[in-house]
Each structure stands twice: as C-alpha cells, then as structure tokens.
Scaffold this motif. Sequence first.
Motif, PDB file in Angstrom:
ATOM      1  N   ARG A  33       9.543 -30.206  -7.472  1.00 49.47           N
ATOM      2  CA  ARG A  33       9.767 -30.997  -8.683  1.00 49.47           C
ATOM      3  C   ARG A  33      10.094 -30.187  -9.926  1.00 49.47           C
ATOM      4  N   HIS A  34      10.354 -28.891  -9.800  1.00 50.52           N
ATOM      5  CA  HIS A  34      10.789 -28.109 -10.955  1.00 50.52           C
ATOM      6  C   HIS A  34      12.311 -28.003 -10.926  1.00 50.52           C
ATOM      7  N   ASP A  49      21.940 -37.310  -8.651  1.00 47.51           N
ATOM      8  CA  ASP A  49      21.932 -35.877  -8.951  1.00 47.51           C
ATOM      9  C   ASP A  49      20.551 -35.351  -9.316  1.00 47.51           C
ATOM     10  N   TYR A  50      19.801 -36.114 -10.086  1.00 47.22           N
ATOM     11  CA  TYR A  50      18.501 -35.641 -10.564  1.00 47.22           C
ATOM     12  C   TYR A  50      17.428 -35.991  -9.525  1.00 47.22           C
ATOM     13  N   LEU A 109      15.415 -38.951 -10.538  1.00 45.14           N
ATOM     14  CA  LEU A 109      14.114 -38.282 -10.506  1.00 45.14           C
ATOM     15  C   LEU A 109      13.240 -38.818  -9.375  1.00 45.14           C
ATOM     16  N   VAL A 110      13.793 -38.748  -8.173  1.00 37.99           N
ATOM     17  CA  VAL A 110      13.013 -39.060  -6.980  1.00 37.99           C
ATOM     18  C   VAL A 110      12.897 -37.784  -6.151  1.00 37.99           C
ATOM     19  N   ARG A 149       7.998 -40.492  -5.760  1.00 44.76           N
ATOM     20  CA  ARG A 149       7.803 -39.416  -4.788  1.00 44.76           C
ATOM     21  C   ARG A 149       7.440 -40.007  -3.432  1.00 44.76           C
ATOM     22  N   LYS A 150       8.112 -39.511  -2.409  1.00 45.69           N
ATOM     23  CA  LYS A 150       7.913 -39.958  -1.035  1.00 45.69           C
ATOM     24  C   LYS A 150       7.957 -41.485  -0.938  1.00 45.69           C
TER      25      LYS A 150
END
Length: 414
Positions: A59-60, A136-137, A149-150, A163-164
């Motif tokens: 996640r970084h 993309d993110y 952001l997944v 997440r997951k």
Amino acid sequence: MQHTCRNPWCKQPFEITSDDLAFYEEMAPTFAGKKFDIPTPIHCPECRDRLRYTFRNERHLYHRACDLCGKEMISIYAPEKPLKAYCPTCFFSDRWDAASFGRTVDLQRPFFEQFAELKREVPRLAIDVLNNENSDYSNISIENKNCYLVFATVRSERCMHCRKVIQSRDSLDSSYCERIELCYECIDCANCYQLLFSELCTDCAFSSFLYDCIGVQHCFLCSNLRNKQYCYMNQQLTKEQYETKLKALMESTPFPDLRKKFQELKISAIHRADQNIQTENCSGNYLRNCKNCFGCFDIHHSEDCTYCNEAVTGLKSSMDCSFITMECERVFESCSCSNATIASCFSFGCRDGNHRLLYCDSVYSCHDLFGCVGLRHKERSILNKQYSREEYEKLASQIIEHMRHTGEWGLFFP
C-alpha cells in the motif's frame, strides 16, 4: 517431530508432522534423473511467514517516471530507489526482453548473492497489476475495472478504498469481502447488497450496523440474527414500525452515537469460537469453503493446505504460502503468486500460468525456471539464461548441490 525455531528472537517450538514430510517428498524436484529432497524447515511457521511478508509492498505508492517510455506513473518503488521500473504497458510489451540480462551461474559464489544481483538489474513492474482497466491507483490488483485505491483486490468493478475485496461492485471502504455490491465500511462480509457499517455478515441486504448476521434484510443495529427482517436492536418490528423507528433515529441521533452503540452491541453479542464457514477438517480462522486446511488464516475455496494465509479462489495441496490466488496448486514457500501457478517453490510475484519454478521473482507464463527474474513466456532458464533440456537439468542439479553446501537450499530468499 519437534523442532525449535533458529531465529534468536523467537526460539519457539514447532512440530513437523508426517503429513508435512510427505508434502516435502512430493514437492522435491527431480533433475537429471536424481531427486533432490527438500530439507525440513529451520524456522517456525510464523517466522517463515514473516520473512515472506518483507518482500511485499502492498500500500505504499509513489509518483515516478517509467524508465522506458518516460511517462509519469504510479509505482510501488520510490523514485530514489536504485533500480529500473517500467509501467505495465511497457513491462508487458515487446520493447525489451528480460532474457537479455541473463548470466552464467558461478558455482564458486553463494547462489542468493547472484540472484540478488540479477534482481537489482532486471527492470521491475512498477505496479503489481494484471489485466486491469482504468484502475491505475491500485496494487496487487487483478482483473479489476474502474477501481481506485484498491489493494489485493480481484475481479471487482467501481470499488474504492478497499483491501482484499473479491468479485464485488460499487463498494467503498471495505475489507475482506466477497461478492458484495453497494456496500460501505464492511469487514468480512459475503454475498451482501446495500449493507453499511457491518462485520461478519453473509447474505444480508438493505441494513446497517450488523454484526454476525446471516440472511438478514432491513435491520439496524443487530447481532447474531438469522433470516430476519425489520429488526432494531434485535427486536422484531413490523415494516411500518421499523421505517418509523429508523426515520426518527436518523433525525435525532448523531452518527458518532450510532457508532458507539454498535461497538457496545459487538461487545454484548455472542462471539463464535472461530469464523470458519463451510469447512471440513480445518484449523485456523476466517476460512470459507475449505477442506483439510491446517494452520491457515483468511483463505477461501481451498483444499489440502498447511500454514497458508490470505488465499482466495482455489489454492490446493500447498504449504507455507502467503497471498496465493486464483487456482494455484502444489505451491511451497511462496508469496504473491497467482493465476494457475503450479508445482513451484520459493518464489515471489509469479503470475499467469507458471509451472515448475524454483527461486523465481515476477515471471509470467513460464515453465522450468531456476533463479529467474522478470521473464515472460520462457522455459528452461537459469539466472535468465536459456538452456537446452539436458543442459538445464544438469546445471540445476549442480546448483542444488552447491546450495546444499552453502546452506541455502530449502530456504526462502534472505
């Protein structure tokens, strides 16, 4: 057989069973007509798992330029890192070939040292994605569409900050969920629709603040319910009473107070001994549709596995694996592999139909590789250099004998 972990900060006892020994025997590779036994582990299962996790940046994310096309991109590698990173378009293109970095193995030097040098030189996939569209993110993300952001998410659409989350749609701020839609802030939920602020729920819909409920609809602030409708604080109401109560509650109760009530509800609820669902002959926690899985956590639809964590959609006959997804089989001491990786050991980030890998990193659609990095559609290669079948088997057997002498054989990357 009792052993003691050799990590000086651990030294915990752990057991190696007869089933473990049978698995090591099954996974032992054969080269040039000789079978090379896999030694029993010297570290406990937790320390083995911890070592695999150190290779996984999930996640970084960073902004940096692609080292091939020069375009700005999102990457898991900081721009100041002394390595090359390619955007997914360039990485999977024909503009370069990881085989060009191939080198001859030196049997006078430790193998891990040579493998580390190869890893530093071969360009890396900037972000660990496969077959995504407009996402993309994200990272460690497979076959997702229009997601933002997944992480560790598979086959989902229009999800954000998750997440997951597996095979889900139009959901936000959720984790460890499968087949959810229009859900928000849910944890460990499956087959749910329009569910908000809930945990450990299955087949629920049109509800909020549920804890450990199954088959529930139109309920609010409830726990341990099964196949109920129109309940508030576990009290059965009529449809009209429920709607009136809910409207009054929304108008008069601040949201932080609702969260506080939910925390109090969870404390007073009945808690299962474990969160295993539809399992047979298993030990561990958060297992779903599993059979013969021991010491496993957060794995779904898997069978005959030992010491595996966070696996989804079909892991079979494997041991000491972390984050192995999508129909993999006979995988040992590996991390972040997916898409039908079969009969492989000591590898990381290998995806898209690999067979018979030993000590590989980020290879795709390959078979019979030893110590390779970044290859695609290759076979019979060692340190990215390709050989004939006879040469490959002869050299692989020599490397294993050398690794036995140096104490490297049977260990994951240091």
